[in-house]
Design a protein around this motif. Structure first.
Motif, PDB file in Angstrom:
ATOM      1  N   VAL A 135       0.836  -1.207   0.000  1.00  0.00           N
ATOM      2  CA  VAL A 135       0.000   0.000   0.000  1.00  0.00           C
ATOM      3  C   VAL A 135       0.870   1.256   0.000  1.00  0.00           C
ATOM      4  O   VAL A 135       0.547   2.248  -0.651  1.00  0.00           O
ATOM      5  N   LEU A 136       1.993   1.206   0.715  1.00  0.00           N
ATOM      6  CA  LEU A 136       2.819   2.402   0.871  1.00  0.00           C
ATOM      7  C   LEU A 136       3.779   2.651  -0.298  1.00  0.00           C
ATOM      8  O   LEU A 136       4.171   3.791  -0.554  1.00  0.00           O
ATOM      9  N   LYS A 137       4.159   1.609  -1.023  1.00  0.00           N
ATOM     10  CA  LYS A 137       5.140   1.764  -2.114  1.00  0.00           C
ATOM     11  C   LYS A 137       4.737   2.803  -3.162  1.00  0.00           C
ATOM     12  O   LYS A 137       5.583   3.566  -3.631  1.00  0.00           O
ATOM     13  N   PRO A 138       3.457   2.868  -3.576  1.00  0.00           N
ATOM     14  CA  PRO A 138       3.088   3.868  -4.587  1.00  0.00           C
ATOM     15  C   PRO A 138       3.324   5.316  -4.150  1.00  0.00           C
ATOM     16  O   PRO A 138       3.360   6.217  -4.985  1.00  0.00           O
ATOM     17  N   TYR A 139       3.487   5.540  -2.842  1.00  0.00           N
ATOM     18  CA  TYR A 139       3.752   6.892  -2.343  1.00  0.00           C
ATOM     19  C   TYR A 139       5.252   7.207  -2.347  1.00  0.00           C
ATOM     20  O   TYR A 139       5.670   8.247  -1.814  1.00  0.00           O
ATOM     21  N   GLY A 140       6.050   6.300  -2.937  1.00  0.00           N
ATOM     22  CA  GLY A 140       7.487   6.553  -3.023  1.00  0.00           C
ATOM     23  C   GLY A 140       8.254   6.151  -1.784  1.00  0.00           C
ATOM     24  O   GLY A 140       9.431   6.511  -1.639  1.00  0.00           O
ATOM     25  N   ILE A 141       7.598   5.409  -0.890  1.00  0.00           N
ATOM     26  CA  ILE A 141       8.265   4.993   0.345  1.00  0.00           C
ATOM     27  C   ILE A 141       9.141   3.779   0.043  1.00  0.00           C
ATOM     28  O   ILE A 141       8.670   2.773  -0.483  1.00  0.00           O
ATOM     29  N   LYS A 142      10.419   3.906   0.356  1.00  0.00           N
ATOM     30  CA  LYS A 142      11.389   2.870   0.009  1.00  0.00           C
ATOM     31  C   LYS A 142      11.332   1.710   1.011  1.00  0.00           C
ATOM     32  O   LYS A 142      11.166   1.930   2.215  1.00  0.00           O
ATOM     33  N   THR A 143      11.488   0.492   0.486  1.00  0.00           N
ATOM     34  CA  THR A 143      11.486  -0.715   1.302  1.00  0.00           C
ATOM     35  C   THR A 143      12.563  -1.659   0.772  1.00  0.00           C
ATOM     36  O   THR A 143      13.142  -1.429  -0.290  1.00  0.00           O
ATOM     37  N   TYR A 194       2.118   7.522   8.945  1.00  0.00           N
ATOM     38  CA  TYR A 194       1.022   7.597   9.927  1.00  0.00           C
ATOM     39  C   TYR A 194      -0.216   8.225   9.290  1.00  0.00           C
ATOM     40  O   TYR A 194      -1.347   7.747   9.471  1.00  0.00           O
ATOM     41  N   GLU A 195      -0.004   9.294   8.529  1.00  0.00           N
ATOM     42  CA  GLU A 195      -1.141  10.022   7.956  1.00  0.00           C
ATOM     43  C   GLU A 195      -1.704   9.338   6.712  1.00  0.00           C
ATOM     44  O   GLU A 195      -2.920   9.344   6.506  1.00  0.00           O
ATOM     45  N   ILE A 196      -0.851   8.734   5.879  1.00  0.00           N
ATOM     46  CA  ILE A 196      -1.347   7.977   4.716  1.00  0.00           C
ATOM     47  C   ILE A 196      -2.275   6.860   5.186  1.00  0.00           C
ATOM     48  O   ILE A 196      -3.350   6.625   4.608  1.00  0.00           O
ATOM     49  N   LEU A 197      -1.865   6.169   6.246  1.00  0.00           N
ATOM     50  CA  LEU A 197      -2.633   5.035   6.749  1.00  0.00           C
ATOM     51  C   LEU A 197      -3.814   5.456   7.625  1.00  0.00           C
ATOM     52  O   LEU A 197      -4.574   4.605   8.084  1.00  0.00           O
TER      53      LEU A 197
END
Length: 326
Positions: free
Chosen positions: A123-131, A263-266
């Protein structure tokens, strides 16, 4: 009039002992002049209220009440101190929300999503959050060692997808170790996530809802004396947890902004603690915890203390926020 607070602790997973410690810290910390606190043990075989004499009284699951000396007691708010299932995966949130009982943790959907590591990262990857690079397995899948190593490399981490406190995690250095690591992970969950090893500084960032605003707490640097931040490192002092972290202000600002964004995206509320590793100067998200440890030695209380927030203030605020949001 004093609010009646039910503190749920225990749970169905390997984390139940830690949860009991967290719950008891909450019980001992809440101001008795403001709250009537009740220790509620939630286990697969019993849901009970435990009084100060260790006497047990059953919880009526129809309305989440207890009866003592023919006096029925219901709760104004439930303080969630269950790590793992059913307190951190959405089940208790759903149940309490159906009964219209305010609780201190995030909502049902957020709990279920963040407890599932691979779904949360997706869910978070499309926001550019690296994993980290990852490879997924479900129980019964063929284990293609060559494909796994090609995707994530060595060393890598084999993890139970839905488990906490580092249960079911193995750091794998050789192809021959993969199958055994997978077996260990399957003891905790029927889904597995295998991730590339990120070599860099590991930090933990607490984000909470405090007095109506999203607040990022001081960052903790984690230096494990073991091969990684495993169960013993977390709970038996085999690590250094340094708050504030020994990182540059540029890196600190990056990870603070990222933790707040997550925190805010979720659409989180209550407590959260997310873990990151810096690689090539960029924080990579490992996971999000929605019911972090609450003992005096736990990371989130340490961070709150560094921010000038006492345990009593931290817990009382969580209750007040839960009551206001209803």
């Amino acid at each position: 009039m004093k609010k009646k607070i039910g503190i749920i602790m225990g749970g169905y997973s390997s984390e139940y002992e830690i949860s009991l410690k967290s719950g008891n810290v909450v019980y001992e910390t809440l101001n008795p002049d403001k709250f009537d606190a009740y220790r509620l043990h939630i286990f697969k075989d019993k849901w009970v209220y435990v009084d100060n004499h260790e006497q047990e009284f059953p919880i009526d699951k129809n309305d989440f009440s207890i009866t003592i000396s023919n006096n029925k007691i219901t709760f104004d708010c439930v303080f969630n101190a269950i790590h793992g299932s059913p307190g951190e995966d959405g089940y208790m949130q759903s149940y309490l929300e159906l009964l219209n009982i305010p609780h201190t943790s995030c909502g049902m959907y957020q709990a279920a999503l963040t407890f599932n590591k691979r779904d949360c990262l997706s869910v978070l990857k499309p926001y550019g959050i690296k994993t980290a690079e990852s490879y997924y397995l479900n129980l019964g899948d063929a284990i293609d060692e060559e494909a796994i190593i090609k995707k994530v490399g060595l060393p890598c981490f084999v993890k139970a997808n839905k488990a906490g406190s580092s249960f079911g995690i193995t750091k794998v250095y050789k192809k021959e170790e993969l199958k055994q690591a997978v077996e260990v992970a399957y003891k905790e969950d029927d889904e597995i996530i295998i991730e590339s090893f990120l070599d860099g500084t590991e930090v933990s960032v607490g984000v909470i809802s405090f007095k109506g605003e999203t607040k990022v707490l001081p960052i903790t640097e984690i230096v494990s004396e073991n091969d990684f931040f495993d169960y013993k490192a977390k709970y038996f002092g085999e690590s250094q947890e340094i708050t504030p972290a020994r990182i540059s202000e540029t890196d600190a600002d990056k990870v603070r902004r990222l933790a707040k964004q997550v925190y805010e995206i979720l659409k989180m509320k209550g407590f959260s603690r997310s873990e990151y590793i810096f690689k090539n100067g960029e924080p990579h998200l490992l996971e999000v915890n929605t019911v972090p440890g609450l003992t005096k030695a736990s990371i989130l209380p340490q961070q709150a203390g560094a921010a000038g927030i006492s345990l009593a203030e931290l817990f009382e605020n969580a209750i007040e926020e839960a009551l206001i949001s209803e």
